[in-house]
Design a protein around this motif. Structure first.
Motif, short mmCIF file in Angstrom:
data_model
loop_
_atom_site.label_atom_id
_atom_site.label_comp_id
_atom_site.label_asym_id
_atom_site.label_seq_id
_atom_site.Cartn_x
_atom_site.Cartn_y
_atom_site.Cartn_z
N MET A 157 78.32 45.48 94.58
CA MET A 157 79.73 45.82 94.66
C MET A 157 80.71 44.98 95.25
SD MET A 157 80.99 49.82 95.40
CE MET A 157 79.67 50.62 94.53
N PHE A 158 81.71 44.92 94.44
CA PHE A 158 82.66 44.08 95.07
C PHE A 158 84.08 44.58 94.91
CE2 PHE A 158 82.66 42.59 90.70
CZ PHE A 158 83.88 42.29 90.46
N LYS A 159 85.03 44.17 95.81
CA LYS A 159 86.48 44.99 95.71
C LYS A 159 87.23 43.88 95.78
CE LYS A 159 89.25 47.98 98.82
NZ LYS A 159 89.26 48.93 100.02
N ILE A 160 88.48 44.01 94.93
CA ILE A 160 89.61 43.12 95.14
C ILE A 160 90.18 43.36 96.20
CG2 ILE A 160 91.61 42.08 93.81
CD1 ILE A 160 90.63 43.30 91.37
N SER A 161 90.18 42.48 97.44
CA SER A 161 90.67 42.79 98.74
C SER A 161 91.87 42.72 98.76
CB SER A 161 89.66 42.14 99.98
OG SER A 161 89.89 40.72 99.71
N ASN A 162 92.77 41.85 98.20
CA ASN A 162 94.32 41.94 97.99
C ASN A 162 94.95 42.37 97.01
OD1 ASN A 162 93.17 40.05 95.94
ND2 ASN A 162 94.69 38.33 96.54
N ALA A 178 81.06 47.26 89.96
CA ALA A 178 79.67 46.96 90.44
C ALA A 178 78.78 46.22 89.25
CB ALA A 178 79.00 48.20 90.45
N ILE A 179 78.00 45.46 89.65
CA ILE A 179 77.17 44.58 88.72
C ILE A 179 75.77 44.90 89.16
CG2 ILE A 179 76.76 42.36 87.67
CD1 ILE A 179 79.41 41.20 88.70
N VAL A 180 74.75 45.20 88.12
CA VAL A 180 73.36 45.43 88.15
C VAL A 180 72.63 44.21 87.75
CG1 VAL A 180 71.46 46.89 87.89
CG2 VAL A 180 73.86 47.81 88.11
N PHE A 181 72.06 43.28 88.31
CA PHE A 181 71.38 42.21 87.88
C PHE A 181 70.06 42.73 87.65
CE2 PHE A 181 74.76 40.65 90.69
CZ PHE A 181 75.27 39.57 89.83
N CYS A 182 69.64 43.18 86.40
CA CYS A 182 68.52 44.00 85.79
C CYS A 182 67.34 43.29 86.11
CB CYS A 182 68.68 44.66 84.62
SG CYS A 182 70.12 45.65 84.27
N SER A 228 95.95 34.80 93.06
CA SER A 228 94.64 34.81 92.84
C SER A 228 93.78 36.13 93.34
CB SER A 228 93.86 33.57 93.06
OG SER A 228 94.64 32.54 92.66
N PRO A 229 93.00 36.45 92.75
CA PRO A 229 92.28 37.67 93.40
C PRO A 229 91.11 37.05 94.56
CG PRO A 229 91.18 37.01 91.35
CD PRO A 229 92.17 36.24 91.33
N LYS A 230 91.19 37.76 95.60
CA LYS A 230 90.09 37.70 96.62
C LYS A 230 89.04 38.86 96.47
CE LYS A 230 92.28 34.15 98.16
NZ LYS A 230 91.82 32.89 97.68
N LEU A 231 87.81 38.45 96.58
CA LEU A 231 86.72 39.39 96.45
C LEU A 231 85.69 39.46 97.72
CD1 LEU A 231 85.71 38.33 92.89
CD2 LEU A 231 87.46 39.76 93.49
N ASN A 232 85.42 40.74 97.89
CA ASN A 232 84.45 41.13 99.08
C ASN A 232 83.34 41.71 98.45
OD1 ASN A 232 83.65 41.69 101.40
ND2 ASN A 232 84.60 43.58 101.98
N PHE A 233 82.30 41.04 98.42
CA PHE A 233 80.82 41.48 98.01
C PHE A 233 80.07 42.11 99.05
CE2 PHE A 233 82.35 38.86 94.60
CZ PHE A 233 81.75 39.04 93.29
N VAL A 234 79.23 42.77 98.45
CA VAL A 234 78.10 43.51 99.14
C VAL A 234 76.97 43.73 98.03
CG1 VAL A 234 78.74 45.81 99.19
CG2 VAL A 234 77.17 45.15 100.82
N ILE A 235 75.61 43.23 98.55
CA ILE A 235 74.51 43.47 97.63
C ILE A 235 73.37 44.27 98.20
CG2 ILE A 235 73.72 41.04 98.47
CD1 ILE A 235 72.82 40.96 95.31
#
Length: 378
Positions: A234-239, A281-285, A338-345
């Motif tokens: 899951m990631f969020k556009i933090s800015n 969210a991205i699911v890497f099946c 530009s988007p800044k992304l915060n990811f957690v997996i």
């Protein structure tokens, strides 16, 4: 004298044989009912298996009806559901030319009482020339029928009809056997009702063009559960908040271009959804987290290199204010972000709750500092 005695003896023998045959017939019927009770137990397991299957709701109901037909050796079985407006045939093996009749049994007087009292109704004919009350031009099809009204938590939801082509075919059947099946039909309908709600509320987001989070709990889960485990990030556009403060239109364009970029850089077997607001969210099946991390790192880097502006875009008065409109428009158009992304997996394992994993990822992202811009694994 001897002839009278012989006649009496023959009469006694016939009487004894008749009683014996009646006893045998009763025992055979008892064994048949016992066999059907065992069949009912097997049907329960079949119903459980169908409920947990990756079929859509309508296919599950049809599968349930097929099990009923096979296990109870019935001629016809029809499940009709009332959706609040119309009566819809969800499953039947009756020819389509009779569907209109079957979908309007609630209007037949003999069944209205059954619906109001919640009790099943058994009807039959005495000879081949008679027809059942609800039949119009189908003399040869059904000669016996049992009508079961269906209720979920005391709310009427439709009916189940079983039919036979033989008069009085259900006379000696223990109707409680079918009551067990009816209760299991209701149980399954109740379970798939929640699935139907999920399937019906899945939508595509206007700005990202992606499915909403509900897709992951229905159609998406069917794809994901083809594998023993998958990496979910899951990631969020933090800015995004800072960008929206400049212009909401600019924030929407960031979401659109970021989504298009990521969608164009992942393979079709991966699932990409807009989870909620600035969260995706991205699911890497079928991919483990370690393998997915390298890809995410590259994806994050290329996405954050995007340059988004509103050059040549139009604005409403509400967007830029009523004063100094031309100067403000020029100023906003020249801004580039530009988007800044915060990811957690994390890892999802088949058979566990995907909603639990997603909630854990969401909580982690929500608790992170708004300026956090990294990739975390939990």
């Amino acid at each position: 004298m001897w002839s009278v005695t012989i006649v009496i003896i023959l009469v006694l023998i016939i009487a004894i044989l008749t009683i014996y045959n009646m006893s045998i017939s009763k025992k055979i019927q008892e064994f048949r009912n016992l066999d059907k009770r065992f069949t009912s137990l097997n049907i329960i397991q079949d119903f459980i298996n169908i409920t947990g299957n990756d079929m859509n709701v309508d296919d599950k109901i049809k599968a349930i009806n097929n099990v009923i037909l096979e296990k109870y050796e019935l001629k016809y079985s029809t499940i009709v559901i009332f959706d609040g407006i119309d009566y819809i045939i969800k499953a039947t093996n009756v020819d389509k030319k009779h569907w209109e009749t079957l979908a309007n049994l609630h209007e037949v007087d003999i069944f209205k009482d059954s619906i109001s009292t919640t009790n099943p109704k058994y009807i039959t004919v005495n000879n081949e020339k008679e027809q059942l009350p609800y039949q119009k031009q189908e003399f040869g099809r059904a000669k016996s029928a049992i009508f079961f009204p269906l209720y979920i938590d005391n709310v009427y939801i439709g009916y189940w009809l079983i039919e036979s082509g033989v008069p009085h075919d259900f006379d000696n059947i223990d109707i409680t056997i079918f009551e067990i099946a009816k209760e299991n039909i209701v149980t399954v309908l109740k379970a798939v009702n929640y699935q139907k709600i999920l399937e019906s509320i899945v939508r595509k987001d206007l700005f990202s063009g992606l499915y909403s989070a509900e897709y992951l709990y229905g159609e998406g889960k069917k794809i994901i559960d083809k594998y023993d485990n998958s990496a979910i990030c899951m990631f969020k556009i933090s800015n995004i908040q800072q960008i929206n403060e400049i212009s909401r239109t600019l924030g929407n364009k960031v979401i659109t271009e970021m989504s298009q970029h990521i969608k164009g850089n992942i393979i079709d077997s991966y699932i990409f959804v807009r989870y909620m607001g600035p969260k995706f969210a991205i699911v890497f099946c079928g991919v483990d987290t370690e393998s997915a991390l390298g890809f995410i790192n590259d994806l994050k880097e290329t996405t954050e290199e995007l340059k988004v502006s509103l050059e040549n875009e139009n604005f409403t008065t509400e967007e830029i204010g009523k004063t100094n409109k031309r100067r403000m428009k020029k100023k906003i158009q020249n801004i580039e972000v530009s988007p800044k992304l915060n990811f957690v997996i994390s890892t999802y394992y088949k058979g566990t709750g995907i909603e639990t994993v997603l909630k854990k990822l969401e909580n982690y992202i929500d608790d992170a500092d708004m300026t956090t811009n990294e990739i975390s694994s939990i």
